[in-house]
Motif scaffolding. Structure first.
Motif, PDB file in Angstrom:
ATOM      1  N   GLU A   1      47.588  59.952  45.940  1.00  0.00           N
ATOM      2  CA  GLU A   1      48.303  59.909  47.088  1.00  0.00           C
ATOM      3  C   GLU A   1      48.220  58.654  48.274  1.00  0.00           C
ATOM      4  OE1 GLU A   1      48.353  64.111  49.476  1.00  0.00           O
ATOM      5  OE2 GLU A   1      46.534  64.110  48.455  1.00  0.00           O
TER       6      GLU A   1
ATOM      7  N   GLU B   1      50.442  56.064  46.563  1.00  0.00           N
ATOM      8  CA  GLU B   1      52.020  56.232  46.921  1.00  0.00           C
ATOM      9  C   GLU B   1      52.134  55.878  48.455  1.00  0.00           C
ATOM     10  OE1 GLU B   1      54.683  60.053  48.158  1.00  0.00           O
ATOM     11  OE2 GLU B   1      52.878  60.495  47.073  1.00  0.00           O
ATOM     12  N   GLU B   2      51.150  56.113  49.450  1.00  0.00           N
ATOM     13  CA  GLU B   2      51.114  55.474  50.584  1.00  0.00           C
ATOM     14  C   GLU B   2      51.175  53.893  50.670  1.00  0.00           C
ATOM     15  OE1 GLU B   2      52.644  56.322  53.834  1.00  0.00           O
ATOM     16  OE2 GLU B   2      51.893  58.131  52.827  1.00  0.00           O
TER      17      GLU B   2
ATOM     18  N   LYS C   1      51.277  62.785  57.334  1.00  0.00           N
ATOM     19  CA  LYS C   1      51.577  63.658  56.234  1.00  0.00           C
ATOM     20  C   LYS C   1      50.650  64.991  55.944  1.00  0.00           C
ATOM     21  CE  LYS C   1      53.269  61.144  52.730  1.00  0.00           C
ATOM     22  NZ  LYS C   1      53.380  60.170  51.678  1.00  0.00           N
ATOM     23  N   LYS C   2      49.443  64.366  56.161  1.00  0.00           N
ATOM     24  CA  LYS C   2      48.319  65.459  55.679  1.00  0.00           C
ATOM     25  C   LYS C   2      47.919  66.379  56.890  1.00  0.00           C
ATOM     26  CE  LYS C   2      45.985  65.055  52.372  1.00  0.00           C
ATOM     27  NZ  LYS C   2      46.257  65.838  51.068  1.00  0.00           N
TER      28      LYS C   2
END
Length: 359
Positions: free
Chosen positions: A350, A353-354, A282-283
């Motif tokens: 974040e 969320e993960e 994702k990042k």
């Protein structure tokens, strides 16, 4: 027999890996540490049953008095109380600066015995004799520590061993759960340093019950060589050594929240690695077949989701107390690609969320 030289700013020492490697121990002591007046073996109750007599028998050749102190098994050894008892034993048996400690056991015993050696009379020599696959990581590099309820390995020191003797015969007594715990660290080394090694592991290791001596030798030698290269560049974790903590930020939080000893270190960091791989995709745009990875480790028996009873807020707080974190944010080891790690601070939102997706 394989031999690797660890070279750090403070010390150079050998790692000997192979079947019957324990037979090299007495000659090593007589050649390099003949001044030693007493040898203390620190081991745990389980390892003592299996391997203590083998090591004591080998040490007869040195002609040195050999003492033993047995501690609880696993993470239960890494407490202030057990550390204090070990120091008391050393004092009561009149060990001094010409004494030698041998850490016989897995990573927990190695961490404890190394910390005892680092602090007794401000530091005496010690030798690591690992008996688990997991200890291929912890026995090398000189990080020794005990746990605190608020964080794993938070009370410790850097104290390099004089040598590491890795007898592969000792691995034959490992239960499956301990193999699984140790193999997670092998996976970690491949992901942070060597894509070819990662592919070799995926191709060759399909059942942890069927690992051959040659496969053990290959993975342990490769894993230690990867760690050695990093430790030689950064002995005291001021830079790239932090990459060895891939998977550990969430992993340590899971391990601590579940209660040290109730969920193994390797199983915890495997969850942390899946989490870090998701964040890396994702990042950092990591090109990695995560579903293929999850399928492989699941077939090996790993849990890849965060245990249901753990609360996100508690995990987040523990992640922020991780030793890599220097700001009021959780610092993660992520991958730009396999073999190319990077450190990055990640916002709470974040992370939550993960974690939600991994329940």
């Amino acid at each position: 027999m394989e031999s690797i030289q660890i070279k750090t700013a403070s010390k150079q020492y050998p790692v000997l890996i192979g079947k019957k490697a324990i037979q090299e121990l007495p000659e090593l002591i007589m050649d390099e540490f003949n001044y030693v007046n007493k040898i203390l073996i620190i081991t745990d109750e389980k390892v003592a049953e299996l391997h203590l007599q083998t090591v004591k028998h080998a040490l007869i050749k040195t002609g040195k008095p050999v003492l033993q102190h047995i501690v609880p098994k696993g993470e239960h050894a890494k407490t202030f109380e057990v550390f204090y008892e070990c120091q008391g034993y050393c004092l009561s048996r009149k060990l001094n600066r010409k004494s030698l400690i041998i850490a016989l056991g897995g990573g927990a015993v190695g961490d404890l015995a190394g910390f005892v050696a680092a602090t007794f009379m401000r530091g005496i020599p010690f030798i690591q004799i690992p008996t688990t696959l997991l200890a291929h990581d912890s026995a090398v590099g000189g990080k020794v520590a005990i746990n605190h309820p608020l964080g794993k390995n938070m009370i410790g020191a850097f104290h390099q061993p004089e040598a590491v003797i890795y007898d592969l015969d000792f691995l034959q007594t490992l239960p499956l759960q301990e193999l699984r715990s140790g193999f997670a660290e092998v996976i970690k080394h491949s992901l942070i340093a060597d894509n070819d090694f990662y592919r070799w592991l995926k191709t060759n290791i399909v059942d942890l019950n069927d690992i051959t001596d040659e496969q053990f030798l290959t993975m342990i030698t490769k894993g230690i060589a990867i760690k050695a290269a990093i430790v030689e560049e950064d002995e005291k974790e001021l830079g790239v050594r932090a990459f060895l903590n891939f998977g550990h930020t969430l992993g340590h939080a899971v391990e601590g929240s579940m209660g040290y000893g109730n969920f193994t270190h390797g199983e915890s960091i495997l969850i942390g690695m899946v989490y870090a791989l998701k964040l890396s995709k994702k990042k950092r745009g990591l090109d990695f077949d995560l579903q293929d990875f999850i399928g492989w480790v699941s077939r090996l028996g790993y849990q890849i989701t965060i245990p249901d009873r753990l609360e996100f807020a508690a995990l987040l707080n523990l992640m922020k107390t991780d030793k890599k974190s220097v700001n009021d944010a959780a610092t993660f080891v992520l991958l730009n690609q396999v073999g190319f790690p990077i450190l990055e601070d990640i916002a709470d939102s974040e992370l939550i969320e993960e974690m939600t997706e991994m329940k």
